[in-house]
Design a protein around this motif. Structure first.
Motif, short mmCIF file in Angstrom:
data_model
loop_
_atom_site.label_atom_id
_atom_site.label_comp_id
_atom_site.label_asym_id
_atom_site.label_seq_id
_atom_site.Cartn_x
_atom_site.Cartn_y
_atom_site.Cartn_z
N ALA A 186 0.83 -1.21 0.00
CA ALA A 186 0.00 0.00 0.00
C ALA A 186 0.86 1.26 0.00
CB ALA A 186 -0.92 0.00 1.22
N SER A 187 1.97 1.22 0.73
CA SER A 187 2.83 2.39 0.83
C SER A 187 3.71 2.56 -0.40
CB SER A 187 3.72 2.28 2.08
OG SER A 187 2.95 2.18 3.25
N LEU A 188 4.32 1.47 -0.86
CA LEU A 188 5.34 1.57 -1.91
C LEU A 188 4.78 1.51 -3.32
CD1 LEU A 188 8.15 -0.66 -0.37
CD2 LEU A 188 7.84 1.81 -0.17
N ALA B 198 7.14 6.66 6.06
CA ALA B 198 5.79 6.12 5.84
C ALA B 198 5.67 4.70 6.38
CB ALA B 198 5.46 6.16 4.35
N LEU B 199 6.68 3.87 6.08
CA LEU B 199 6.66 2.49 6.58
C LEU B 199 6.76 2.45 8.10
CD1 LEU B 199 8.98 0.80 3.93
CD2 LEU B 199 6.52 0.43 4.20
N GLY B 200 7.61 3.30 8.68
CA GLY B 200 7.77 3.34 10.13
C GLY B 200 6.49 3.72 10.83
N ILE B 201 5.78 4.71 10.31
CA ILE B 201 4.50 5.11 10.90
C ILE B 201 3.50 3.95 10.84
CG2 ILE B 201 2.50 6.64 10.60
CD1 ILE B 201 4.46 8.78 9.58
N GLY B 202 3.45 3.29 9.69
CA GLY B 202 2.53 2.16 9.54
C GLY B 202 2.84 1.02 10.49
N VAL B 203 4.14 0.71 10.67
CA VAL B 203 4.55 -0.38 11.56
C VAL B 203 4.15 -0.08 13.00
CG1 VAL B 203 6.54 -1.56 12.56
CG2 VAL B 203 6.42 -1.20 10.09
N PHE B 204 4.46 1.12 13.48
CA PHE B 204 4.13 1.43 14.88
C PHE B 204 2.63 1.52 15.10
CE2 PHE B 204 3.30 4.31 18.44
CZ PHE B 204 4.01 3.65 19.44
N ALA B 205 1.89 2.09 14.13
CA ALA B 205 0.44 2.17 14.26
C ALA B 205 -0.17 0.77 14.29
CB ALA B 205 -0.15 2.99 13.11
N SER B 206 0.37 -0.14 13.49
CA SER B 206 -0.10 -1.54 13.51
C SER B 206 0.09 -2.15 14.89
CB SER B 206 0.65 -2.36 12.46
OG SER B 206 0.43 -1.87 11.16
N PHE B 207 1.26 -1.94 15.45
CA PHE B 207 1.57 -2.47 16.78
C PHE B 207 0.62 -1.89 17.83
CE2 PHE B 207 3.88 -1.67 20.79
CZ PHE B 207 4.07 -2.98 21.21
N ALA B 208 0.42 -0.57 17.79
CA ALA B 208 -0.44 0.09 18.77
C ALA B 208 -1.88 -0.41 18.67
CB ALA B 208 -0.38 1.60 18.59
N GLY B 209 -2.37 -0.58 17.45
CA GLY B 209 -3.73 -1.08 17.26
C GLY B 209 -3.92 -2.47 17.83
N CYS B 210 -2.91 -3.34 17.62
CA CYS B 210 -2.99 -4.70 18.17
C CYS B 210 -2.99 -4.69 19.70
CB CYS B 210 -1.83 -5.54 17.65
SG CYS B 210 -2.03 -6.15 15.97
N VAL B 211 -2.18 -3.83 20.30
CA VAL B 211 -2.10 -3.77 21.76
C VAL B 211 -3.44 -3.34 22.35
CG1 VAL B 211 -1.04 -2.55 23.71
CG2 VAL B 211 0.39 -3.40 21.85
N VAL B 212 -4.04 -2.30 21.78
CA VAL B 212 -5.34 -1.83 22.28
C VAL B 212 -6.40 -2.91 22.13
CG1 VAL B 212 -7.19 -0.15 21.96
CG2 VAL B 212 -4.81 0.60 21.87
N SER B 213 -6.44 -3.57 20.98
CA SER B 213 -7.46 -4.61 20.78
C SER B 213 -7.21 -5.81 21.67
CB SER B 213 -7.49 -5.05 19.31
OG SER B 213 -6.34 -5.78 18.95
N PHE B 214 -5.94 -6.07 22.02
CA PHE B 214 -5.64 -7.16 22.96
C PHE B 214 -6.28 -6.88 24.32
CE2 PHE B 214 -2.92 -8.54 26.50
CZ PHE B 214 -3.04 -9.91 26.36
N LEU B 215 -6.22 -5.64 24.76
CA LEU B 215 -6.84 -5.28 26.04
C LEU B 215 -8.34 -5.54 26.01
CD1 LEU B 215 -4.90 -1.96 26.80
CD2 LEU B 215 -4.44 -4.25 27.70
#
Length: 469
Positions: free
Chosen positions: A76-78, A106-123
């Motif tokens: 999606a990014s590249l 762009a890739l770095g933002i996507g990677v960290f946002a992916s991680f943050a979304g998974c953490v919140v949904s895990f809770l």
């Protein structure tokens, strides 16, 4: 009532950890390749899990699920091509940023946002699943039948351009679920005196056929198109700078993750819608909405945190109610059935270690996804250049082998190919396939609970007026 910690420790054995590592990495690669989805990846692996202990098998599937959703951000990014349907909104701002020469950012933002979304949904996964499970213990035949009807109408109502086609596809799925011997009185139905249909339609060949063959045939038209990958210099130092940038948008991360989790909980919707909704909400809340679509980091954050949060959200109804949250968790429901387990409140009550194993696998896979994205992003980018004429025949062969391995029956292979042709036809006519698949998957449950409720009501629907849930 308490989980068997010995069973839980199976998730942390070297072999299970290796499965999670390989599952996340494989999911990232598949998610990065346009045209291949997490649903297809899980479908390929479900037959393999048949010979594994259930905790190890479901751990592998969860890891692939997490990796595939996140991997879609690479293409999606590249390439401005969504690696998965869940990454459509990511293209709006990630690709313009890449065109400005900020591919690593762009890739770095996507990677960290992916991680943050998974953490919140895990809770939410940890807190909401037991609560919903306790409520579901009060469910009887009337409530379960009503829930199935709600699930089918919910999916049909968001079906592409035509609600009528969505309802027709769902009705076709329900019709297919009645083929074979009736489980109540063993009466053959719609078998046309053929042995092929005596046992009805096995769920997995239908799922794999409709999703795999139709998806590959849809991609064949662009199979010879050359892939041009822009130069990318993604470094760890750049990533930590991106983390600081993302943390300043914590409200966007939290809002988008909650949206993704909530949409994931709604049966049958999944990540494909969540990234669009979260993106539109982020744009509406922004002080500079006109910058969205030109490379605004908040657009990437909203899309990627929402689509990854929907992973945990879609597991909640699967575990608590036995209703899949999206097409990928449908495949996981098939894995449960193969092992003779029925997810839902009784599973939470009688086998809490299974639910705990899934939650732990999701948590560990989230951190593995972050690690692998950071360390091997350049390798994932190279995966974009894999030759499609070689890749797609291999995938089709693996699908056919997997269908045969389920019951060592060629009937399942023929059903796989027939359903693939039906999937192609439905796509050509612009009919959604998700209502059909869910109708087939939930049809037997609906019939059993409907007939039970009619028995309780002495042949009438009176029991439905005595059950307020």
């Amino acid at each position: 009532m308490f989980p068997d910690l010995g069973s839980l420790l199976n998730v942390f054995t070297p072999f299970s950890f290796l499965l999670m590592f390989l599952g996340v990495f494989g999911g990232l690669v598949i998610g990065a390749l346009p045209g291949l989805t997490g649903t297809m990846a899980v479908a390929l692996l479900v037959p393999i899990t048949f010979g594994m202990p259930f905790e190890q098998g479901i751990t592998l599937l969860v890891a692939v699920f997490v990796g595939a959703i996140s991997g879609g951000l690479v293409a999606a990014s590249l390439l401005n091509i969504p690696g998965t349907p869940a990454s459509v909104a990511t293209t709006f701002d990630a690709y313009p940023m890449v065109c400005r020469g900020e591919a690593g950012k762009a890739l770095g933002i996507g990677v960290f946002a992916s991680f943050a979304g998974c953490v919140v949904s895990f809770l939410f996964l940890v807190t909401l699943t037991p609560l919903l499970g306790k409520i579901a213990l009060f469910f009887g035949p009337c409530e379960y039948f009503s829930l199935v009807v709600f699930t089918l109408t919910c999916i049909a109502s968001i079906s592409k351009k035509s609600q009528v086609k969505g309802f027709l596809a769902g009705a076709l799925g329900l019709l297919l679920s009645t083929v074979g011997l009736s489980e109540v009185d063993a009466v053959p139905r719609f078998t046309f005196d053929t042995d092929l249909l005596q046992s009805g339609f096995n769920v997995m060949p239908v799922l794999i056929g409709i999703y795999a063959i139709s998806q590959i045939m849809d991609e064949i038209k662009s199979i010879r198109s050359p892939v041009k990958i822009p130069h990318t210099d993604f470094t760890i130092n750049e990533f930590w700078g991106v983390v600081k940038l993302c943390m300043r948008s914590w409200k966007n991360i939290l809002r988008s993750s909650i949206i993704g989790t909530g949409i994931g909980i709604l049966p049958g919707i999944g990540a494909g819608l969540s990234n669009i909704v979260a993106y539109s909400q982020a744009k509406a809340a922004s002080k500079e909405p006109e910058t969205f679509g030109t490379g605004n980091p908040d657009g990437i954050i909203a899309s990627e945190s929402a689509n990854n949060a929907s992973c945990g959200g879609s597991l909640i109804p699967l575990l608590a109610l036995g209703i899949p949250g999206d097409s990928t968790t449908m495949m996981m429901l098939g894995a449960f059935m193969i092992q003779g387990l029925q997810p839902g409140p009784l599973l939470i009550r009688d086998n809490p270690e299974v639910m705990l194993s899934i939650q732990v696998a999701f948590f560990v896979s989230t951190f593995l996804m972050l690690f692998l994205q950071i360390r091997f992003i350049k390798l994932l980018i190279k995966a974009l250049s894999v030759s499609r004429p070689i890749l797609y025949p291999i995938i089709l062969a693996l699908c056919a082998i997997g269908c045969f391995a389920l019951n060592s029956s060629m009937s399942d292979v023929w059903i796989f190919f027939i359903m693939g042709l039906i999937g192609i036809l439905l796509n050509k006519l612009d009919f959604p396939t998700l209502p059909l698949v869910l109708g087939l998957l939930l049809g037997k449950m609906a019939e059993d609970h409907l007939r039970t409720s009619l028995v309780l009501g002495h042949g009438t629907f009176s029991e439905y007026f005595n059950h307020p849930i």
